[in-house]
Design a protein around this motif. Sequence first.
Motif, PDB file in Angstrom:
ATOM      1  N   VAL A 105      12.015   1.785 -62.403  1.00 15.18           N
ATOM      2  CA  VAL A 105      13.460   1.839 -62.646  1.00 15.18           C
ATOM      3  C   VAL A 105      14.155   2.557 -61.487  1.00 15.18           C
ATOM      4  O   VAL A 105      15.047   2.012 -60.850  1.00 15.18           O
ATOM      5  N   TYR A 144       8.423   3.206 -65.937  1.00 12.24           N
ATOM      6  CA  TYR A 144       7.917   3.136 -67.309  1.00 12.24           C
ATOM      7  C   TYR A 144       6.674   2.272 -67.300  1.00 12.24           C
ATOM      8  O   TYR A 144       6.627   1.247 -66.617  1.00 12.24           O
ATOM      9  N   LEU A 156       7.175  -0.719 -64.893  1.00 13.18           N
ATOM     10  CA  LEU A 156       8.587  -1.038 -64.701  1.00 13.18           C
ATOM     11  C   LEU A 156       9.188   0.069 -63.845  1.00 13.18           C
ATOM     12  O   LEU A 156       9.358   1.199 -64.297  1.00 13.18           O
ATOM     13  N   ALA A 215      24.928  -2.144 -62.528  1.00 11.64           N
ATOM     14  CA  ALA A 215      24.695  -3.143 -63.556  1.00 11.64           C
ATOM     15  C   ALA A 215      23.960  -2.527 -64.735  1.00 11.64           C
ATOM     16  O   ALA A 215      23.294  -1.502 -64.597  1.00 11.64           O
ATOM     17  N   SER A 216      24.115  -3.166 -65.863  1.00  8.10           N
ATOM     18  CA  SER A 216      23.412  -2.683 -67.047  1.00  8.10           C
ATOM     19  C   SER A 216      21.903  -2.789 -66.826  1.00  8.10           C
ATOM     20  O   SER A 216      21.420  -3.781 -66.288  1.00  8.10           O
ATOM     21  N   GLY A 217      21.195  -1.772 -67.196  1.00  6.97           N
ATOM     22  CA  GLY A 217      19.744  -1.788 -67.072  1.00  6.97           C
ATOM     23  C   GLY A 217      19.243  -1.339 -65.722  1.00  6.97           C
ATOM     24  O   GLY A 217      18.039  -1.337 -65.472  1.00  6.97           O
ATOM     25  N   VAL A 218      20.151  -0.894 -64.871  1.00  6.74           N
ATOM     26  CA  VAL A 218      19.729  -0.520 -63.523  1.00  6.74           C
ATOM     27  C   VAL A 218      19.099   0.878 -63.502  1.00  6.74           C
ATOM     28  O   VAL A 218      18.345   1.213 -62.589  1.00  6.74           O
ATOM     29  N   GLY A 219      19.391   1.670 -64.501  1.00  2.42           N
ATOM     30  CA  GLY A 219      18.745   2.985 -64.570  1.00  2.42           C
ATOM     31  C   GLY A 219      19.712   4.156 -64.537  1.00  2.42           C
ATOM     32  O   GLY A 219      19.322   5.285 -64.259  1.00  2.42           O
ATOM     33  N   LYS A 220      20.971   3.905 -64.844  1.00  3.43           N
ATOM     34  CA  LYS A 220      21.973   4.976 -64.811  1.00  3.43           C
ATOM     35  C   LYS A 220      21.666   6.047 -65.865  1.00  3.43           C
ATOM     36  O   LYS A 220      21.670   7.247 -65.566  1.00  3.43           O
ATOM     37  N   SER A 221      21.406   5.584 -67.056  1.00  2.99           N
ATOM     38  CA  SER A 221      21.105   6.549 -68.129  1.00  2.99           C
ATOM     39  C   SER A 221      19.838   7.322 -67.804  1.00  2.99           C
ATOM     40  O   SER A 221      19.759   8.540 -68.024  1.00  2.99           O
ATOM     41  N   THR A 222      18.854   6.596 -67.297  1.00  2.00           N
ATOM     42  CA  THR A 222      17.597   7.242 -66.930  1.00  2.00           C
ATOM     43  C   THR A 222      17.849   8.367 -65.934  1.00  2.00           C
ATOM     44  O   THR A 222      17.334   9.486 -66.091  1.00  2.00           O
TER      45      THR A 222
HETATM   46  N1  LIG Z   1      11.625   4.632 -72.880  1.00  2.00           N
HETATM   47  C1  LIG Z   1      11.606   3.511 -72.140  1.00  2.00           C
HETATM   48  N2  LIG Z   1      10.492   2.781 -72.056  1.00  2.00           N
HETATM   49  C2  LIG Z   1      10.452   1.659 -71.318  1.00  2.00           C
HETATM   50  N3  LIG Z   1      11.478   1.203 -70.631  1.00  2.00           N
HETATM   51  C3  LIG Z   1      12.645   1.876 -70.673  1.00  2.00           C
HETATM   52  C4  LIG Z   1      12.771   3.067 -71.430  1.00  2.00           C
HETATM   53  N4  LIG Z   1      14.021   3.539 -71.288  1.00  2.00           N
HETATM   54  C5  LIG Z   1      14.655   2.661 -70.459  1.00  2.00           C
HETATM   55  N5  LIG Z   1      13.838   1.683 -70.115  1.00  2.00           N
HETATM   56  C6  LIG Z   1      14.167   0.589 -69.194  1.00  2.00           C
HETATM   57  O1  LIG Z   1      14.628   1.145 -67.983  1.00  2.00           O
HETATM   58  C7  LIG Z   1      15.676   0.379 -67.484  1.00  2.00           C
HETATM   59  C8  LIG Z   1      16.866   1.266 -67.218  1.00  2.00           C
HETATM   60  O2  LIG Z   1      17.434   1.662 -68.429  1.00  2.00           O
HETATM   61  P1  LIG Z   1      18.767   2.521 -68.506  1.00  2.00           P
HETATM   62  O3  LIG Z   1      18.586   3.741 -67.669  1.00  2.00           O
HETATM   63  O4  LIG Z   1      19.085   2.737 -69.911  1.00  2.00           O
HETATM   64  O5  LIG Z   1      19.810   1.543 -67.838  1.00  2.00           O
HETATM   65  P2  LIG Z   1      21.400   1.673 -67.789  1.00  2.00           P
HETATM   66  O6  LIG Z   1      21.758   2.950 -68.443  1.00  2.00           O
HETATM   67  O7  LIG Z   1      21.718   1.641 -66.359  1.00  2.00           O
HETATM   68  O8  LIG Z   1      21.924   0.484 -68.501  1.00  2.00           O
HETATM   69  C9  LIG Z   1      15.962  -0.714 -68.468  1.00  2.00           C
HETATM   70  O9  LIG Z   1      15.383  -1.919 -67.989  1.00  2.00           O
HETATM   71  C10 LIG Z   1      15.283  -0.257 -69.740  1.00  2.00           C
HETATM   72  O10 LIG Z   1      14.792  -1.351 -70.431  1.00  2.00           O
END
Ligand SMILES: Nc1ncnc2c1ncn2[C@@H]1O[C@H](COP(=O)(O)OP(=O)(O)O)[C@@H](O)[C@H]1O
Lengths: 228, 484
Positions: free
Chosen positions: A27, A18, A25, A46-53
């Motif tokens: 991810v 990102y 950033l 861990a939370s914020g590691v990028g699983k959802s991404t």
């Molecule tokens: N649209 C976005 N713009 C900028 N940063 C993002 C965006 N979406 C997610 N992030 C960042 O990417 C990282 C991974 O997010 P995410 O995939 O949601 O983590 P998880 O699901 O593992 O908790 C986080 O640090 C989040 O802040």
Amino acid sequence: MSNRSETLIRIVDLHKSYYDGESELRVLQGIDLEIKTSELLAVIGASGVGKSTLLHIMGTLDRPTAGQVLYGDQDVFTMPEAELARFRNQEVGFVFQFHHLLPEFNALENVAMAALITTPSNKAIYKEAAALLEYVGLAERLSHYPSQLSGGERQRVAIARALINKPKVVLADEPTGNLDRRSSEAVHELLWDLNAKSGQTFVIVTHNSELAEQVDRVVKLADGKVVL
Amino acid sequence: MKFEWFIASRYLRSRRKQSFISIISIISIGGVALGVATVILVIAVLDGVEHGLKDRFLSNEAHVALHIFDHSFFKDYQERIQRIEAIENVVAASPVVFAQIGVFPEHSNTIQDVIYIKGIDPAQEDEVTGFSTYVTGSTDFQNSELIEKAAFIRDETIAGGIILGGRLATRLGAMKGDVLRLLIKLVDIGTGSLTPDLANFVVIGFYESEMEAYDSNFGFIHIDTAQKLYNQQNRVNFIFVRLTDAELAPQIATKIEDAADFSVLEGMPNARTWMEAQAALFSALQLEKIATVIIEALIILVASFNIASTLIMTVMEKTKDVGTLRTLGASRGNIMRIFMIQGSVIGTLGTMIGTGLGLSICWLLSTNTERPSYWYILALVVPIVLQFLMASRHALRSKGGWKFAVGVLWLIGVGFALYCAVRPISLVDLGLSQIYQTHQLPIKINWVFVIFINLLSFVICWFATLYPAWQAANLKPVEALQHE
Ligand SMILES: Nc1ncnc2c1ncn2[C@@H]1O[C@H](COP(=O)(O)OP(=O)(O)O)[C@@H](O)[C@H]1O
Ligand SMILES: [Mg+2]
């Protein structure tokens, strides 16, 4: 039932960054992953590691900065937008932490929605939707609106909705993250049962250690890479 | 499109299941409807005024007036009239001695008023301006009983009878049988001072055409008398012409000039059309109409902003839904169409309701029937409305047929109240009676314009949907999903 050793999804050197002005950033930093047909896979980290991404990119909701996602031999990100929408509609089912049901539509309509996008409304669709709702234990809630359902019920409607077009893969992002223990267990039971019966592939992001213990394979993300 | 309709129609409804359509949709529809209704109404009234004016104006106005530029007298007018009447599309022509004249009250040496005098041959004038249909009283200028009586009583020489414009008569305070002294010319009696040459006329009738220009400024006398007074035997200074169709005046005017065949010595002929004579009035009306169309286009534009902002609000409210639909496999096109359908439904309903409303009010204003008085509204409608209010409190909670029935009854009640409340507007109330003396607001519906306004409204509303729909279609699925 299809062959378990067949690869359904292949993720090759996937990067996602990102950008916020100057700063980058990073991810996902080179994910390689193969997911087999009918596999029940848990993704932890861990939370914020990028699983959802990762899940969003697998489901073609977002595009990677670099790398490929292959379904069979098809690199999905070479498809034009309309075809991609069609692909999502037919091949992928999503379940999110929050139910994301459409508030103006009742349970039955919400479940039928994905089928209605491509097929003119007909009895068969609603019959199928009703059958799915019955399967998730909501036979009595067909005409209830999301606001009239409990959290666990909503999530079960969301699962039924993901299944209407018989997708090859169901991507679930912390499906029980928002539920109490009892509702969570009910949802888990449902997912195992589905996986066992339908042979569909499930990729489930979870924090729940119980869940993680009962799956075929666990993948752990750390520092933008697969570590387990 | 089925799918898009399915979603869009649900979004048009209110969240709470009770009402059929959401308040915000109603406001947007109302905005468009009001815009369209006012355009239709205002233009119908303006068209009506213009049409009515023209009709009325042309009923007693000659279509072409032939004269020599300096208004000098010419002879052989009957031969000239014969030649003019031979022209195609000319109905009749009438010789006229036209003059401006001062009026003296009895026993006074100061001019009371200046009026126009038409010296006419009643039979010929009838053919051109329908003269006698507007006269109350006698049109026999020479042998009226009134003249004999006046001559007998006053013991004065009476030049003849005069028919006065109705309003002019009121202004002068002249009654039937009164003697009016007209200043023909000023005579130099040799001492360097001028003395008025006066002629006495007896008022024998009144001319009431409801055209202000005539009724308050004109007097009519016999052509022979006029010729005698001005010492212009066998001459006139005007020929008035009536055509089969007033709109032909410009083409035929030149033919009339040719047919009159004036010699160089007589002077330059001029055949003036009624359009030229009234150019100022009709061009003012035209200008007013153009201004109205522009203003109304602005009203619709405002209404379309209303639609746009409604849609932008819905898009904002539904951002999460858009994200969900995209995950379910809806394409950008699907999303775009959902919101365009919403806007188009608002635009279409608004335009249709507005057209209905505008036309109904036009109809209400133009029908001349006596309506129940305002008291009836109170006596009938208030209890009805109260009863509906009480009934609807229950009915709105119940479903289907009942709700529909109450809705229809409500509409009938409101419609009846409107029917009683809107009565034909008198032009006198509007202060328009000076130029157009009638009591009925003239309404003329131009169907081509109604269709044009409908199309315009559709197009504007449709364009208003484009941006919000495009905005919705371009939401990024992931960001839309995470939208709070
Ligand atoms: N649209 C976005 N713009 C900028 N940063 C993002 C965006 N979406 C997610 N992030 C960042 O990417 C990282 C991974 O997010 P995410 O995939 O949601 O983590 P998880 O699901 O593992 O908790 C986080 O640090 C989040 O802040
Ligand atoms: Mg997450």
